[in-house]
Design a protein around this motif. Structure first.
Motif, PDB file in Angstrom:
ATOM      1  N   LEU A  82      30.219  -3.797   5.198  1.00  0.00           N
ATOM      2  CA  LEU A  82      29.289  -4.848   5.593  1.00  0.00           C
ATOM      3  C   LEU A  82      28.253  -4.308   6.584  1.00  0.00           C
ATOM      4  O   LEU A  82      27.082  -4.696   6.540  1.00  0.00           O
ATOM      5  N   GLY A  83      28.674  -3.413   7.450  1.00  0.00           N
ATOM      6  CA  GLY A  83      27.742  -2.802   8.390  1.00  0.00           C
ATOM      7  C   GLY A  83      26.684  -1.973   7.687  1.00  0.00           C
ATOM      8  O   GLY A  83      25.507  -1.985   8.070  1.00  0.00           O
ATOM      9  N   ASN A  84      27.097  -1.238   6.635  1.00  0.00           N
ATOM     10  CA  ASN A  84      26.138  -0.439   5.876  1.00  0.00           C
ATOM     11  C   ASN A  84      25.083  -1.316   5.218  1.00  0.00           C
ATOM     12  O   ASN A  84      23.884  -1.012   5.242  1.00  0.00           O
ATOM     13  N   VAL A  85      25.539  -2.421   4.613  1.00  0.00           N
ATOM     14  CA  VAL A  85      24.605  -3.317   3.932  1.00  0.00           C
ATOM     15  C   VAL A  85      23.652  -3.945   4.940  1.00  0.00           C
ATOM     16  O   VAL A  85      22.434  -4.021   4.715  1.00  0.00           O
ATOM     17  N   ALA A  86      24.195  -4.400   6.071  1.00  0.00           N
ATOM     18  CA  ALA A  86      23.352  -5.006   7.095  1.00  0.00           C
ATOM     19  C   ALA A  86      22.333  -4.012   7.629  1.00  0.00           C
ATOM     20  O   ALA A  86      21.172  -4.359   7.878  1.00  0.00           O
ATOM     21  N   SER A  87      22.749  -2.760   7.789  1.00  0.00           N
ATOM     22  CA  SER A  87      21.831  -1.728   8.278  1.00  0.00           C
ATOM     23  C   SER A  87      20.707  -1.476   7.281  1.00  0.00           C
ATOM     24  O   SER A  87      19.541  -1.299   7.663  1.00  0.00           O
ATOM     25  N   ASP A  88      21.049  -1.472   5.983  1.00  0.00           N
ATOM     26  CA  ASP A  88      20.028  -1.261   4.951  1.00  0.00           C
ATOM     27  C   ASP A  88      18.987  -2.379   4.979  1.00  0.00           C
ATOM     28  O   ASP A  88      17.780  -2.129   4.888  1.00  0.00           O
ATOM     29  N   PHE A  89      19.471  -3.620   5.091  1.00  0.00           N
ATOM     30  CA  PHE A  89      18.539  -4.751   5.134  1.00  0.00           C
ATOM     31  C   PHE A  89      17.670  -4.685   6.394  1.00  0.00           C
ATOM     32  O   PHE A  89      16.469  -4.918   6.346  1.00  0.00           O
ATOM     33  N   ALA A  90      18.288  -4.366   7.526  1.00  0.00           N
ATOM     34  CA  ALA A  90      17.554  -4.332   8.788  1.00  0.00           C
ATOM     35  C   ALA A  90      16.486  -3.244   8.778  1.00  0.00           C
ATOM     36  O   ALA A  90      15.425  -3.402   9.388  1.00  0.00           O
ATOM     37  N   SER A  91      16.762  -2.135   8.086  1.00  0.00           N
ATOM     38  CA  SER A  91      15.816  -1.027   8.086  1.00  0.00           C
ATOM     39  C   SER A  91      14.505  -1.383   7.403  1.00  0.00           C
ATOM     40  O   SER A  91      13.474  -0.762   7.656  1.00  0.00           O
TER      41      SER A  91
ATOM     42  N   GLY B 123      13.164  -4.370   7.690  1.00  0.00           N
ATOM     43  CA  GLY B 123      12.472  -5.330   8.531  1.00  0.00           C
ATOM     44  C   GLY B 123      11.989  -6.540   7.759  1.00  0.00           C
ATOM     45  O   GLY B 123      12.691  -7.110   6.929  1.00  0.00           O
ATOM     46  N   GLY B 124      10.738  -6.927   8.028  1.00  0.00           N
ATOM     47  CA  GLY B 124      10.177  -8.108   7.381  1.00  0.00           C
ATOM     48  C   GLY B 124       9.658  -7.862   5.988  1.00  0.00           C
ATOM     49  O   GLY B 124       9.173  -8.803   5.328  1.00  0.00           O
ATOM     50  N   ARG B 125       9.753  -6.616   5.515  1.00  0.00           N
ATOM     51  CA  ARG B 125       9.223  -6.316   4.176  1.00  0.00           C
ATOM     52  C   ARG B 125       9.904  -7.146   3.104  1.00  0.00           C
ATOM     53  O   ARG B 125       9.240  -7.638   2.170  1.00  0.00           O
ATOM     54  N   LEU B 126      11.219  -7.306   3.204  1.00  0.00           N
ATOM     55  CA  LEU B 126      11.930  -8.111   2.211  1.00  0.00           C
ATOM     56  C   LEU B 126      11.553  -9.587   2.318  1.00  0.00           C
ATOM     57  O   LEU B 126      11.688 -10.331   1.351  1.00  0.00           O
ATOM     58  N   GLY B 127      11.063  -9.989   3.478  1.00  0.00           N
ATOM     59  CA  GLY B 127      10.589 -11.357   3.624  1.00  0.00           C
ATOM     60  C   GLY B 127       9.390 -11.625   2.722  1.00  0.00           C
ATOM     61  O   GLY B 127       9.276 -12.707   2.126  1.00  0.00           O
ATOM     62  N   TRP B 128       8.505 -10.642   2.611  1.00  0.00           N
ATOM     63  CA  TRP B 128       7.364 -10.793   1.699  1.00  0.00           C
ATOM     64  C   TRP B 128       7.826 -10.842   0.255  1.00  0.00           C
ATOM     65  O   TRP B 128       7.253 -11.562  -0.580  1.00  0.00           O
TER      66      TRP B 128
ATOM     67  N   GLY C  56       0.797  -1.216   0.000  1.00  0.00           N
ATOM     68  CA  GLY C  56       0.000   0.000   0.000  1.00  0.00           C
ATOM     69  C   GLY C  56       0.832   1.269   0.000  1.00  0.00           C
ATOM     70  O   GLY C  56       2.051   1.246  -0.171  1.00  0.00           O
ATOM     71  N   ALA C  57       0.165   2.387   0.214  1.00  0.00           N
ATOM     72  CA  ALA C  57       0.830   3.698   0.137  1.00  0.00           C
ATOM     73  C   ALA C  57       1.911   3.868   1.184  1.00  0.00           C
ATOM     74  O   ALA C  57       2.862   4.628   0.995  1.00  0.00           O
ATOM     75  N   ALA C  58       1.782   3.164   2.316  1.00  0.00           N
ATOM     76  CA  ALA C  58       2.777   3.296   3.386  1.00  0.00           C
ATOM     77  C   ALA C  58       3.997   2.419   3.174  1.00  0.00           C
ATOM     78  O   ALA C  58       4.953   2.486   3.949  1.00  0.00           O
ATOM     79  N   ASP C  59       3.992   1.604   2.146  1.00  0.00           N
ATOM     80  CA  ASP C  59       5.095   0.676   1.891  1.00  0.00           C
ATOM     81  C   ASP C  59       6.361   1.438   1.543  1.00  0.00           C
ATOM     82  O   ASP C  59       6.343   2.375   0.734  1.00  0.00           O
ATOM     83  N   ARG C  60       7.478   1.030   2.136  1.00  0.00           N
ATOM     84  CA  ARG C  60       8.763   1.687   1.840  1.00  0.00           C
ATOM     85  C   ARG C  60       9.275   1.307   0.455  1.00  0.00           C
ATOM     86  O   ARG C  60      10.061   2.037  -0.136  1.00  0.00           O
ATOM     87  N   VAL C  61       8.863   0.139  -0.048  1.00  0.00           N
ATOM     88  CA  VAL C  61       9.250  -0.264  -1.401  1.00  0.00           C
ATOM     89  C   VAL C  61       8.255   0.344  -2.373  1.00  0.00           C
ATOM     90  O   VAL C  61       7.110  -0.096  -2.473  1.00  0.00           O
ATOM     91  N   LYS C  62       8.677   1.356  -3.088  1.00  0.00           N
ATOM     92  CA  LYS C  62       7.779   2.078  -3.980  1.00  0.00           C
ATOM     93  C   LYS C  62       7.701   1.461  -5.373  1.00  0.00           C
ATOM     94  O   LYS C  62       6.761   1.735  -6.120  1.00  0.00           O
TER      95      LYS C  62
END
Length: 352
Positions: free
Chosen positions: A153-162, A164-169, A33-39
């Motif tokens: 590696l910390g930057n990449v991990a931080s990007d993935f963590a930000s 959350g579970g969205r990438l899981g979907w 939806g509109a609130a999704d961070r993945v546009k």
């Protein structure tokens, strides 16, 4: 259709139905939806009261299809592919893949070097010695290469963590799409085979598709390589780039260039027999399934990323994005190239 495939399809359809009911009845559980961070997706334009019922319908149709026969299975499998491959797909799958490759690629290379050294191979011994010299030079000069890698590696991990579970979907949708792709392939594997799939024909049209597919990731590679210059071509980057950001651009560009080179292997001798410079397995036939699975996976990911990228580029009035990330063309060409490779190799003994 085998019993295992029917079981997998049935379990998937039950899970999809349950998820659709959850989204439909519980708005807070809806990840899009509109609130999704993945546009870069179609679901960014759809809210739970639309996607929820559609997902329930997809699950129920899947249950009917998986136990159907003939035309019902073929039509239903195509419909399910369109739902998971267009409606629920997003370009986040390529971000997961690209960054994963940029991280795992160097790790895999290091593993090959260490294994080769342990077996007394010259390639591995030279590699380990080189790494030792570089580590000593880093310590003496105080350049801080190890800390640089750590920050990257910390930057990449931080990007993935930000996210959350969205990438899981995103990954769950890709898995569902893969299951229905297998079901569709099984359903259409009937009838007389046309002339165009013969090895001699596949060699001709496959060569054109392979060269085209190899050219597709080059714009992105050049785009990321500009991060090594004082003039990075990225609207999100302002001011001077940190060293770890430049390393990130280099690794992403390397991943794209490696993808282009590996694609050309589909029409090269070294795509059938491991070349001499490859440690351990050099001179052995390349298993047919290795390039087919790897290339087919990338082609599928490109196709999954395509709808969202096209929609986003149109809505933002930036069609040039399709030149930088030509996922629709790349996915189609790479799929054709992999198909041609498989048609040729399955009919000819490996290594000949």
């Amino acid at each position: 259709m085998t019993r295992n495939i029917r079981t997998s399809g049935a379990l998937l359809s039950i899970a999809v139905t349950a998820v659709g009911v959850l989204w439909w009845t519980t708005p807070a559980s809806y990840p899009f939806g509109a609130a999704d961070r993945v546009k870069v997706s179609l679901t960014h334009l759809l809210e739970h009261d639309v996607t929820g019922p559609m997902t329930v319908a997809a699950g129920l149709v899947g249950l009917v299809v998986i136990f159907g026969r003939g035309p019902v299975v073929r039509a239903g499998a195509v419909a399910e592919l369109l739902f998971f491959g267009v409606v629920l797909s997003d370009a986040g799958i390529m971000s997961v893949f690209a960054y994963g490759l940029a991280i795992l690629g160097p790790v895999a290379l290091l593993g090959v070097v260490v294994v080769a050294a342990a077996r007394g191979k010259a390639f591995g011994l030279v590699g380990v010695a080189t790494l030792g010299v570089l580590a000593a030079a880093d310590t003496i000069t105080g350049f801080g290469a190890l800390s640089l890698v750590g920050r990257y590696l910390g930057n990449v991990a931080s990007d993935f963590a930000s996210f959350g579970g969205r990438l899981g979907w995103t990954l769950a949708n890709a898995a569902a799409c893969a299951v229905w792709a297998v079901i569709a392939a099984k359903a259409f594997r009937t009838g007389e085979r046309p002339r165009w799939i013969r090895p001699d024909s596949a060699r001709r049209w496959g060569r054109i598709a392979t060269i085209g597919a190899a050219l597709c990731p080059l714009p992105y590679a050049l785009y990321r390589l500009t991060w090594l210059t004082p003039w990075p071509t990225d609207a999100d980057v302002t001011g001077a780039l940190r060293a770890d950001t430049r390393l990130q651009g280099l690794l992403l560009a390397f991943a794209a260039l490696a993808g282009a080179a590996l694609t050309l292997g589909l029409i090269s001798r070294w795509g059938e027999v491991f070349p001499r410079w490859v440690p351990i397995v050099h001179g052995r036939p390349v298993p047919v399934g290795l390039p087919v699975i790897a290339g087919g996976t990338v082609a599928g990911l490109c196709c999954l990323a395509s709808p969202g990228l096209v929609i986003d580029s149109v809505l933002r009035g930036q069609p040039g994005a399709l030149l930088l990330w030509p996922y629709p063309l790349w996915g189609a060409l790479l799929a054709v190239a992999v198909l041609a490779y498989w048609l040729r190799r399955r009919a000819v003994p490996a290594g000949r």
